[in-house]
Each structure stands twice: as C-alpha cells, then as structure tokens.
Design a protein around this motif. Structure first.
Motif, short mmCIF file in Angstrom:
data_model
loop_
_atom_site.label_atom_id
_atom_site.label_comp_id
_atom_site.label_asym_id
_atom_site.label_seq_id
_atom_site.Cartn_x
_atom_site.Cartn_y
_atom_site.Cartn_z
N ILE A 5 -0.35 18.75 -93.18
CA ILE A 5 -1.23 17.94 -94.03
C ILE A 5 -1.35 18.69 -95.36
O ILE A 5 -1.78 19.85 -95.38
N GLN A 9 -4.01 15.92 -99.48
CA GLN A 9 -4.46 15.07 -98.36
C GLN A 9 -5.74 15.65 -97.75
O GLN A 9 -6.70 14.95 -97.46
N ARG A 10 -5.70 16.97 -97.58
CA ARG A 10 -6.84 17.66 -96.97
C ARG A 10 -8.09 17.51 -97.86
O ARG A 10 -9.19 17.28 -97.37
N MET A 13 -9.49 14.21 -97.24
CA MET A 13 -10.08 14.09 -95.90
C MET A 13 -11.44 14.78 -95.80
O MET A 13 -12.22 14.49 -94.90
N THR A 14 -11.68 15.73 -96.70
CA THR A 14 -12.92 16.52 -96.56
C THR A 14 -13.92 16.27 -97.70
O THR A 14 -15.07 16.68 -97.59
N ASN A 15 -13.47 15.59 -98.76
CA ASN A 15 -14.38 15.37 -99.90
C ASN A 15 -15.48 14.38 -99.48
O ASN A 15 -15.20 13.23 -99.16
N PRO A 16 -16.77 14.82 -99.52
CA PRO A 16 -17.84 13.97 -99.02
C PRO A 16 -18.01 12.65 -99.77
O PRO A 16 -18.40 11.65 -99.17
N GLN A 19 -15.21 10.43 -98.71
CA GLN A 19 -15.43 10.11 -97.30
C GLN A 19 -16.63 9.20 -97.08
O GLN A 19 -16.69 8.44 -96.13
N PHE A 20 -17.60 9.27 -98.01
CA PHE A 20 -18.75 8.36 -97.88
C PHE A 20 -18.27 6.90 -98.01
O PHE A 20 -18.63 6.05 -97.20
N LYS A 22 -15.26 5.91 -97.53
CA LYS A 22 -14.40 5.68 -96.36
C LYS A 22 -15.26 5.28 -95.15
O LYS A 22 -14.89 4.40 -94.38
N PHE A 23 -16.39 5.94 -95.01
CA PHE A 23 -17.30 5.67 -93.90
C PHE A 23 -17.74 4.20 -93.93
O PHE A 23 -17.70 3.51 -92.91
N LEU A 26 -14.66 2.02 -93.17
CA LEU A 26 -14.26 2.06 -91.75
C LEU A 26 -15.28 1.34 -90.87
O LEU A 26 -14.91 0.64 -89.93
N ASP B 244 -0.29 20.76 -87.36
CA ASP B 244 -1.12 21.26 -88.45
C ASP B 244 -2.19 22.23 -87.94
O ASP B 244 -2.61 23.13 -88.66
N GLY B 456 -10.40 12.18 -91.08
CA GLY B 456 -11.28 12.71 -92.13
C GLY B 456 -12.71 12.85 -91.67
O GLY B 456 -13.07 12.46 -90.55
N LEU B 457 -13.51 13.38 -92.59
CA LEU B 457 -14.93 13.62 -92.32
C LEU B 457 -15.66 12.33 -91.92
O LEU B 457 -16.56 12.34 -91.07
N ALA B 458 -15.25 11.22 -92.55
CA ALA B 458 -15.91 9.93 -92.25
C ALA B 458 -15.84 9.62 -90.75
O ALA B 458 -16.76 9.03 -90.19
N TRP B 461 -18.68 11.30 -89.05
CA TRP B 461 -19.94 10.58 -89.31
C TRP B 461 -20.01 9.31 -88.46
O TRP B 461 -21.05 8.96 -87.93
#
Ligand SMILES: Cc1cc2nc3c(=O)[nH]c(=O)nc-3n(C[C@H](O)[C@H](O)[C@H](O)COP(=O)(O)OP(=O)(O)OC[C@H]3O[C@@H](n4cnc5c(N)ncnc54)[C@H](O)[C@@H]3O)c2cc1C
Lengths: 45, 485
Positions: A5, A9-10, A13-16, A19-20, A22-23, A26, B244, B456-458, B461
């Motif tokens: 990865i 990409q990482r 995947m980890t940036n809040p 990701q917010f 994304k949450f 999703l 990974d 990912g982090l999501a 959550w």
C-alpha cells in the motif's frame, strides 16, 4: 513485509478528514445495499 | 390467542422476539427459551480478545428487558422436539431443561402454536482433537468468556515479547469445514495492529491458516469486487493486506489435531504437516445441537426436522457444484413437514456450501461451510416474525415475506485495528450473498456496484457505530425498530 500500500494510499486511508466523508459515504452505501430490500429467487407456482 | 416460542436469544432469536412483541397485542404470548442469561453482541468479541473492550460493554442481562417488554423468558435449553405433542399433551411442545435457579435440572414441556428455532450453531470444538478453548495454547473468540481468556493469554505473550521472547502466532480455522473466516480475519488484523501499539511487532511471526482454497474466500467462493476505480478479486485484496502487514498464510489446510503449541493439518495436496505456535486462535467447525424429534406416539422423527441443522424450504437434492443454483437456498425458513416451525439465522440447514467443494488427495473434504453472518441472521429472523404476525392476524398461513441469501446483501465490516484515530477497517459488502450466476454471469454471480471493498479508518468508525447502534436496538430503546437488521 512488502509495502503493497503506497504512502499516498496510506495517507488517504488514515486522514481523518477524508475518512470522515468516507464514513458518511460508506454508511449510506451500506444502508442502501443491506436495507435496500431482499426477496425470493424462485418464481411463484 | 397464539403462543410463539423462540429457542435461543442470540442475534436471530432476539430480533424475532422483539419484532413479534412490538407488533402483536398482549393477547398473544411471546416466550424465549435460552440457556444464556445475557445478550451478547458477538461481532465485538474481536475487541474483547485484544483487550480493547471489556466484555461488559458487549452484553446485557436479558431477564429485566424481557420482563419490562412483556416477553416470557425461561433460562433453559431445548432438548427434544415433539411437533405433534404426545399421548398426554395434545399441543406441540419442546422439552426444555432449566439451567439455573431452583428449577435447575427440571424439565418442562413448553407448548407452542408457532416455534422459531434460533439456536444458532453448536461450537463443535470436539470435532478437532485437542482444540479446547484455553488449552494447548489455543483460544477462541466465539463467546465473550472465550475472548476474555484469549486476551489474558495474548497479553501474557506480549509481556514476554517485551522481555525479548520471539513468538509465533497462528490464527484462522481449526477444522476442514469451519466457517466464520471473517471473524478470524478480523482477529488476525487486530492482533497485528496491537503488537505494533505495544512495540513488539518485530518479535512476532504471524501466520494465517485456513480451510479456504484461496485467501479471501470467506466461505462465499470469494468474490469479484470493486475497489476504488478498480475491479479486483477478494483474494487479491486480502493478499495485498497480508503482504503489507507481513502476515504469512497457509490455505487449503484442514487442521485435525492440536497439541501443546502444535497444529497438525492436512493440505489439499494430501500432505500432513504441522505448524508450531505460542498463541493460536482457531475457529472450530459449527454443527447442529444434536436435537431429537418424536411424533405423538414417541417414534423418532428426527430426520423430518433435522439434517444436522434444521430442515427448511431449501432444495437439499445432492448435485454437483456446476448444477448448484441460487434457487436451492431457502426463502421462508419454514420446515416443510411442520409448517408452524421456522429456523432463521445459523439454525437452518444450508442446501450445500457456497464455496466450491474441494477434496484432498487423501479424500478429505476441505471446504469452508457457508457463513450466515449477523445481517442475514437478523433479516431472516425478522421475515419469519413478520410471516407469523401476518398469519396470526389473517387467521391463515401467510408467507409473503421472503428473503433468500441469493437475493440479499450483506456487509462485513471487518475491524483491522482498534483506535479512534489510529484504527482501521476493511469494509466488504456483497450482493447477493450466494452468487447468482444467471443474473450476474460476467461478474462471478454478484452485482459489482453493490459488491465492493474499502480499507481505512472509516471502516473502524463504521464497525464501532454498528456496535453502539445494534446494542441500542437490542436493548429495545426508543425507536429501536427504525434501525435495520
Ligand atoms: C467472533 C465472531 C465475530 C463475528 N463478527 C461478525 C461481524 O462482524 N458481522 C457479522 O455480521 N457477523 C459476525 N459474526 C457472525 C454472527 O455473530 C452470527 O451470524 C450470529 O451470531 C448468528 O446468530 P444466531 O442467532 O443464528 O446464532 P447465535 O448468535 O449463536 O445464537 C444462538 C442462541 O441459541 C442459544 N441456544 C443454544 N443452544 C440452545 C438450546 N439447546 N436451547 C435454546 N437455546 C439455545 C444460544 O445460547 C444463543 O442465545 C461473528 C461471529 C463470531 C463468532
């Protein structure tokens, strides 16, 4: 360990903040798929 | 007045009981018979097993809730089924034995008009010699007590690693026909994440062992999924994650014996091998509970009700993999011989596996059993409850609500590490659960837009949000029924 990865990409995947969003995305998508209905597979006889 | 008896207070039994109680007037009785005093949200056992969540956070006592809501509760286990009653009792009943209190050991004929068998699986540890949770350095996370023990042992190993001990960790399936690879997948990723947090990751060799032919099979024959703008196979996704994270893997492995720190297994090439470990978490095979059934003259009619698990409206005709159809899968979970008996969740006998059956060179069947995760368990329980409600209200059998696993989606939000800011999750959804090759011939039986993966982090959550939402729902707090199964 093989880095499969990439750093970028990482980061995504980890940036809040990313990701917010994304949450939210999703949650809606999963709700749509799972609660979006179910039914039979056979034709009524 | 109708009396509905529900056996089991796990995900499906509890969902059925709560919907029945909400929609039926108090003239009708809803009675739950289950040996467990607590409701447990099993998916969060993963976090109990890594010490990041106390088991108290995933459970609550059932008796006060059922009392408040007007649901009868007998803390007892079903032993045998009498769907026609007997010479003395004309109503159908389930012979049950109390497991606690003054009545402990006493048996009671629990009569019913409708019966929902939601007894889930028997965790068949006996199916693998030496696989006993907490013995031989092998653990389980299938219940909260198992998960507590797993964490105690893992924590002790982490402390040893901090003192310089090199360790081998083995996680996966403990039988040729185990299911629930998803739970083991979550656990291995969480363990790996925790070892980093404790600064001992470089002291451990972590290995995945499973009966899957390829990584990412999950007992669902793998899947083709969309991942970002790409289309990839689930084995490619899981391979990417394992590589990974430096996790090794052994696939097509039928673990058949456990000794202190040694797992014996056979692979599809027919080789007998061993893998040593300092800590293992292996999911056992799931089996039926071995219930017996009798007619009114007390003749054994077990084969009318059970085929290991309970017989429902599936097509159980034996046929080769190439002829399997999505139509083989049940739609109403009704027993064909006794139409007032239903079996949602894991309690029903599947027509066959979902994954392609594979036999080792020695003739051992190494095929993951089909998973029935929380969402399908809840959905099938709700539709059974709704059909019973409609039948009672209309005064005649109603089976309008249908839900085949071949026409139903499921989400597997696999935690990949705990932490509000440092956590991670692998979110995978599939539609349908059982591939429908007629409808989706070019995409391995699944709808690509609805079958996707994300890391990912999501995801973490989401898993946490589901934990709180489903415990809120299970506690039947205000508007609980708005939260979908
Ligand atoms: C570690 C782990 C993690 C998981 N993670 C996820 C996840 O993230 N997402 C997901 O969707 N699914 C997950 N699952 C799967 C999910 O937990 C199951 O699909 C679900 O619990 C099945 O529900 P059920 O009601 O059919 O069976 P169970 O939940 O097993 O309930 C069975 C009930 O029957 C009772 N019972 C047993 N014997 C008797 C008897 N003789 N008489 C009366 N009652 C009896 C039991 O006490 C229990 O109350 C996970 C499973 C495990 C083990």
């Amino acid at each position: 360990m093989t880095e499969r990865i990439s750093g970028y990409q990482r980061f995504k995947m980890t940036n809040p903040i990313i990701q917010f969003f994304k949450f939210i995305y999703l949650s809606i998508k999963i709700m749509f798929i799972v609660a979006g209905g179910h039914g039979g597979t056979r034709k009524a006889v | 007045m109708s009396k509905i008896v529900i056996l089991g207070a796990g995900i499906s039994g509890h969902v059925a009981a709560s919907h029945l109680r909400r929609k039926l007037s108090k003239n009708h009785k809803v009675v739950v018979v289950s040996p467990n005093s607590n409701y447990q949200w099993i998916p969060s056992n993963i976090w109990v097993g890594i010490g990041r969540m106390k088991s108290e956070k995933i459970l609550f006592p059932l008796a006060p809730l059922y009392k408040k809501k007007g649901i009868g509760f007998k803390q007892a286990k079903a032993i045998s089924f009498f769907p026609e009653g007997d010479k003395h009792e004309h109503k159908p009943y389930v012979l049950s034995e109390f497991v606690v209190g003054d009545k402990k050991g006493q048996q009671e004929k629990v009569t019913y008009d409708y019966l929902i068998n939601a007894t889930g699986p028997k965790l068949n540890f006996e199916g693998t010699e030496g696989l006993i949770p907490g013995k031989n350095k092998a653990y389980s996370v299938c219940t909260y007590t198992h998960a507590d023990h797993a964490w105690e042992a893992l924590n002790a190993l982490i402390q040893d690693m901090k003192k310089g001990k090199k360790a081998k960790i083995l996680i996966g399936t403990g039988h040729a026909k185990s299911t629930c690879q998803g739970a083991a997948f979550e656990y291995i990723l969480n363990v790996e994440h925790e070892l980093h947090r404790h600064n001992v990751r470089d002291m451990a060799e972590i290995t995945w062992i499973a009966n899957e032919y390829k990584l990412g099979d999950f007992g669902m024959d793998g899947m083709l999924l969309s991942y970002g703008s790409m289309t990839m196979k689930s084995n490619e996704l899981v391979e990417m994650i394992f590589e990974d994270r430096g996790i090794k893997w052994i696939t097509g492995a039928a673990v058949n014996k456990i000794e202190e720190g040694i797992a014996h297994y056979e692979n599809l090439d027919g080789e007998y091998k061993t893998e040593s470990y300092d800590f293992a978490m292996l999911i056992p095979s799931f089996s039926g509970h071995g219930f017996k059934a009798y007619d009114k003259n007390e003749n054994d009619i077990t084969e009318k009700l059970f085929k290991g698990f309970m017989i429902v409206d599936a097509d159980y005709t034996q046929k080769p993999y190439e002829e399997w159809s999505v139509k083989d899968w049940p739609e109403t979970y009704q027993n064909p011989n006794y139409k007032n008996i239903f079996a949602p969740g894991i309690a029903f006998a599947p027509p066959h596996s979902i994954s392609k059956p594979r036999i080792s060179k020695n003739g051992t069947d190494i095929t993951p059993a089909p998973p029935r995760t929380g969402m399908p368990s809840g959905i099938t329980a709700k539709l059974v409850a709704e059909n019973i409600i409609d039948s009672i209200k209309n005064g005649k059998e109603s089976l309008h609500n249908k839900g085949s696993m071949g026409n139903m989606g499921a989400a597997c939000i696999a935690s990949a590490g705990f932490g509000i800011m440092k956590g991670s999750g692998v979110s995978i959804t599939t539609f349908p659960i059982v591939p429908d090759y007629e409808k989706y011939p070019k995409t391995q039986g699944r709808h690509l837009g609805k079958t996707f993966g994300d890391i990912g982090l999501a995801g973490h959550w989401l898993k946490l949000a589901l934990h709180y939402a489903f415990i809120y729902k299970a506690k039947m707090r205000p508007f609980w029924w708005l939260i979908p199964e």
